[in-house]
Motif scaffolding. Sequence first.
Motif, mmCIF file in Angstrom:
data_model
loop_
_atom_site.group_PDB
_atom_site.id
_atom_site.type_symbol
_atom_site.label_atom_id
_atom_site.label_comp_id
_atom_site.label_asym_id
_atom_site.label_seq_id
_atom_site.Cartn_x
_atom_site.Cartn_y
_atom_site.Cartn_z
ATOM 1 N N CYS A 29 0.838 -1.195 0.000
ATOM 2 C CA CYS A 29 0.000 0.000 0.000
ATOM 3 C C CYS A 29 0.878 1.252 0.000
ATOM 4 O O CYS A 29 1.722 1.419 0.876
ATOM 5 C CB CYS A 29 -0.900 -0.009 1.236
ATOM 6 S SG CYS A 29 -1.725 1.563 1.510
ATOM 7 N N CYS A 63 0.134 3.438 3.548
ATOM 8 C CA CYS A 63 0.597 3.013 4.880
ATOM 9 C C CYS A 63 1.779 2.044 4.800
ATOM 10 O O CYS A 63 2.369 1.710 5.812
ATOM 11 C CB CYS A 63 -0.538 2.379 5.677
ATOM 12 S SG CYS A 63 -0.997 0.730 5.083
ATOM 13 N N GLU A 83 -5.483 -2.519 5.815
ATOM 14 C CA GLU A 83 -4.814 -1.946 6.981
ATOM 15 C C GLU A 83 -5.288 -0.513 7.234
ATOM 16 O O GLU A 83 -5.654 -0.153 8.342
ATOM 17 C CB GLU A 83 -3.299 -1.961 6.716
ATOM 18 C CG GLU A 83 -2.442 -1.783 7.934
ATOM 19 C CD GLU A 83 -2.540 -2.958 8.897
ATOM 20 O OE1 GLU A 83 -2.697 -4.097 8.422
ATOM 21 O OE2 GLU A 83 -2.494 -2.707 10.107
ATOM 22 N N CYS A 84 -5.284 0.309 6.157
ATOM 23 C CA CYS A 84 -5.556 1.744 6.362
ATOM 24 C C CYS A 84 -6.784 2.236 5.591
ATOM 25 O O CYS A 84 -7.156 3.393 5.712
ATOM 26 C CB CYS A 84 -4.327 2.577 5.992
ATOM 27 S SG CYS A 84 -4.042 2.746 4.223
ATOM 28 N N PHE A 141 -7.065 2.710 2.388
ATOM 29 C CA PHE A 141 -6.714 3.442 1.167
ATOM 30 C C PHE A 141 -7.056 2.601 -0.060
ATOM 31 O O PHE A 141 -6.898 1.380 -0.068
ATOM 32 C CB PHE A 141 -5.212 3.760 1.195
ATOM 33 C CG PHE A 141 -4.709 4.553 0.034
ATOM 34 C CD1 PHE A 141 -5.187 5.830 -0.209
ATOM 35 C CD2 PHE A 141 -3.743 4.030 -0.823
ATOM 36 C CE1 PHE A 141 -4.720 6.570 -1.284
ATOM 37 C CE2 PHE A 141 -3.262 4.763 -1.901
ATOM 38 C CZ PHE A 141 -3.750 6.034 -2.125
HETATM 39 ZN ZN LIG Z 1 -2.671 1.078 3.560
#
Ligand SMILES: [Zn+2]
Length: 396
Positions: free
Chosen positions: A10, A13, A56-57, A59
């Motif tokens: 990503c 992140c 995870e984030c 995005f």
């Molecule tokens: Zn991410």
Amino acid sequence: MTSATSKLICPACRAGRVRIFYEALSAPVNSVRLVSSREEAVGFPTGDVRLGFCHECGFIYNTAFERRLVEYSSRCEESQGFSPFFRAWHEDLAQRLIDRHSLYGKKIIEIGCGKGEFLALLCGLGGNEGIGFDPAYVPERITRQAASRIKFLPEFYGEKDSELNTDFLCCKMTLEHIADTADFAEMVHRSLRKSPDARVFFQVPNVCRVLEEEAFWDIYYEHCSYFSPGSLARLFGKVGFDVLTVGREYRDQYLTIEARVGNGTPCPFAAEDDVASLETLVKTFASRVPRQIAQWRKRLEGYRAKGVKTVVWGAGSKGVTFLSTLNVTGAVEFVVDINPNMSGHYLAKSGTEIVGPSFLRDYRPDVVIVMNPVYQKEIVGDLARYGLSPEVISTS
Ligand SMILES: [Zn+2]
């Protein structure tokens, strides 16, 4: 459709839990570049969109994006400043930022200033001095009065500009064009090391609305990065900014973030915690969009069969993507735009001719499809001025 979790990293992140969830292949690589012949438009270069979601984030980005395919130059026409509704909102936004951050007699930098309209507002309304960075800047569009307060540099902002002192750095509708997301945000943070009290303001499209409304016309090649309130706030926090606020503007179409150079104090906003809700939206998006596309195709084919004269209103990226995705030959002959610089040009890939509103006086369409519902009222008013009252339908 690729569905396996890949080894993609990503770019926001730098964690590795990215899954590809949506593909739009052979998308025109530029949707705001003016194209002067139908042949050139139909044969316009294309690239693939393969959207990945970071678990995870939160995005979202085009994992197949290739920067070298996209041109940013004065041949690009992205200004919305011809709409009174847009201008009123823009001026209001500038005034609110001036009030909130006491921008009077200050130094302002704008990254990706386009034709310079927003920087001119900030400098004009607050008596500020500005420096605008944009490789697509066209000098003749700005009034002489504004020009005296602003220096325009037709280039990309970078580390080289860290010697410039600034009180306020703004960047509107640009971050979504940048593939190296965290690298760029870190560069901006580093570039402000000599301006420790500076505030920053970024504005990007709101991907939550795109996912909720299945707005496939809002996913296009130039936009390689897509943000939610949470993924935007997490990015800024991660690279060292203290996030002051995350907001929604323009009927939820845009997200804004205001931050200051800090130490990346954990962001307190509830909107940040949106990874689970994004996961749900992302999971169903790939099956919802083909249904949406099939419905629109059926509608356009029906119009064509009955000889219903149909035009699309809005020749920007939304119109380009809408018509090239649906690809219903002969259903929509013209696309209307109030930006006079676009008239006489053609939409990339579909080759649809762009006309000004006055063209409709003689053409007399039966149906007008409005690409952005924000402008519907304004468009109905424009049509009425030409004595026209076609059916006006909006994409969302
Ligand atoms: Zn991410």
